[in-house]
Write a protein that holds these residues in place. Structure first.
Motif, PDB file in Angstrom:
ATOM      1  N   GLU A  20       0.846  -1.186   0.000  1.00 38.90           N
ATOM      2  CA  GLU A  20       0.000   0.000   0.000  1.00 38.90           C
ATOM      3  C   GLU A  20       0.882   1.236   0.000  1.00 38.90           C
ATOM      4  OE1 GLU A  20      -2.418  -0.063   3.520  1.00 38.90           O
ATOM      5  OE2 GLU A  20      -0.696  -0.068   4.848  1.00 38.90           O
ATOM      6  N   PRO A  22       2.047   4.518   1.570  1.00 37.54           N
ATOM      7  CA  PRO A  22       1.978   5.146   2.889  1.00 37.54           C
ATOM      8  C   PRO A  22       1.389   6.558   2.816  1.00 37.54           C
ATOM      9  CG  PRO A  22       4.163   4.258   2.460  1.00 37.54           C
ATOM     10  CD  PRO A  22       3.409   4.194   1.172  1.00 37.54           C
ATOM     11  N   LYS A  23       0.485   6.853   3.708  1.00 40.07           N
ATOM     12  CA  LYS A  23      -0.159   8.168   3.726  1.00 40.07           C
ATOM     13  C   LYS A  23       0.847   9.292   3.925  1.00 40.07           C
ATOM     14  CE  LYS A  23      -4.461   6.322   5.470  1.00 40.07           C
ATOM     15  NZ  LYS A  23      -5.302   6.093   6.618  1.00 40.07           N
ATOM     16  N   GLU A  24       1.903   9.024   4.697  1.00 37.33           N
ATOM     17  CA  GLU A  24       2.882  10.073   5.001  1.00 37.33           C
ATOM     18  C   GLU A  24       3.909  10.288   3.881  1.00 37.33           C
ATOM     19  OE1 GLU A  24       4.366   6.153   6.508  1.00 37.33           O
ATOM     20  OE2 GLU A  24       2.464   7.201   6.685  1.00 37.33           O
ATOM     21  N   GLU A  25       3.934   9.430   2.867  1.00 38.99           N
ATOM     22  CA  GLU A  25       4.901   9.538   1.774  1.00 38.99           C
ATOM     23  C   GLU A  25       4.614  10.764   0.914  1.00 38.99           C
ATOM     24  OE1 GLU A  25       8.058   9.131  -0.455  1.00 38.99           O
ATOM     25  OE2 GLU A  25       7.696   7.774   1.231  1.00 38.99           O
ATOM     26  N   LYS A  26       5.636  11.558   0.648  1.00 35.95           N
ATOM     27  CA  LYS A  26       5.483  12.793  -0.143  1.00 35.95           C
ATOM     28  C   LYS A  26       5.741  12.579  -1.632  1.00 35.95           C
ATOM     29  CE  LYS A  26       4.890  15.336   3.545  1.00 35.95           C
ATOM     30  NZ  LYS A  26       3.606  15.206   4.155  1.00 35.95           N
ATOM     31  N   TYR A  30       6.719   5.034  -4.856  1.00 39.90           N
ATOM     32  CA  TYR A  30       7.174   4.423  -3.599  1.00 39.90           C
ATOM     33  C   TYR A  30       7.478   2.951  -3.838  1.00 39.90           C
ATOM     34  CZ  TYR A  30       7.207   2.951   1.265  1.00 39.90           C
ATOM     35  OH  TYR A  30       7.578   2.423   2.483  1.00 39.90           O
TER      36      TYR A  30
END
Length: 139
Positions: A20, A22-26, A30
């Motif tokens: 999945e 990651p929500k925090e990935e900018k 990924y």
């Protein structure tokens, strides 16, 4: 069979990783898993089984399972304790660690998963004392 579990990062951590973003990935791209030792392959696996009598593991390679069609239960166990399996509803793609015992069951008439694995895969098998089964549901 024990209780069915939902795939979450924490619950699945002993067996591998959840595929999945990651929500925090900018960044927009990924990388979840890498396997640099071998070439890999993609496959689609179609099955109708509602019970199993053995588990399988690949001691030298990781393997991903990505749900495509139907409902799947993914049974997994750590290498040293194949009889202590966990049953996950495969509601997210996952990548198994090397040497994790596994098998899939269909909760529907037919199910399909996309598999990514090494081009050459060695397998070991563990025969269960009793068959593990589930009742199918209608789609």
């Amino acid at each position: 069979m024990g209780l069915l579990e939902y795939v979450t990062k924490e619950a699945f951590a002993p067996f591998g990783s959840v595929i999945e973003f990651p929500k925090e990935e900018k960044e927009a791209f990924y990388i979840i898993e890498t396997e640099e030792e071998h070439a890999w392959r993609l496959a689609v696996f179609r099955y109708t089984n509602h019970s199993i009598k053995r588990l399988e593991c690949h001691p030298h390679s990781k393997e991903s399972f990505e749900p495509l069609h139907g409902l799947t239960v993914l049974l997994v166990a750590e290498h040293d304790t194949p009889q202590e399996y966990h049953a996950f509803i495969l509601n997210k793609p996952v990548c198994l660690k090397k040497g994790i015992w596994h098998q899939v069951l269909s909760l529907t008439e037919e199910a399909q998963v996309k598999i990514t694995e090494n081009l050459e895969v060695s397998s070991e098998f563990y025969d269960l004392k009793e068959a593990i089964g589930i009742a199918a549901c209608s789609e």
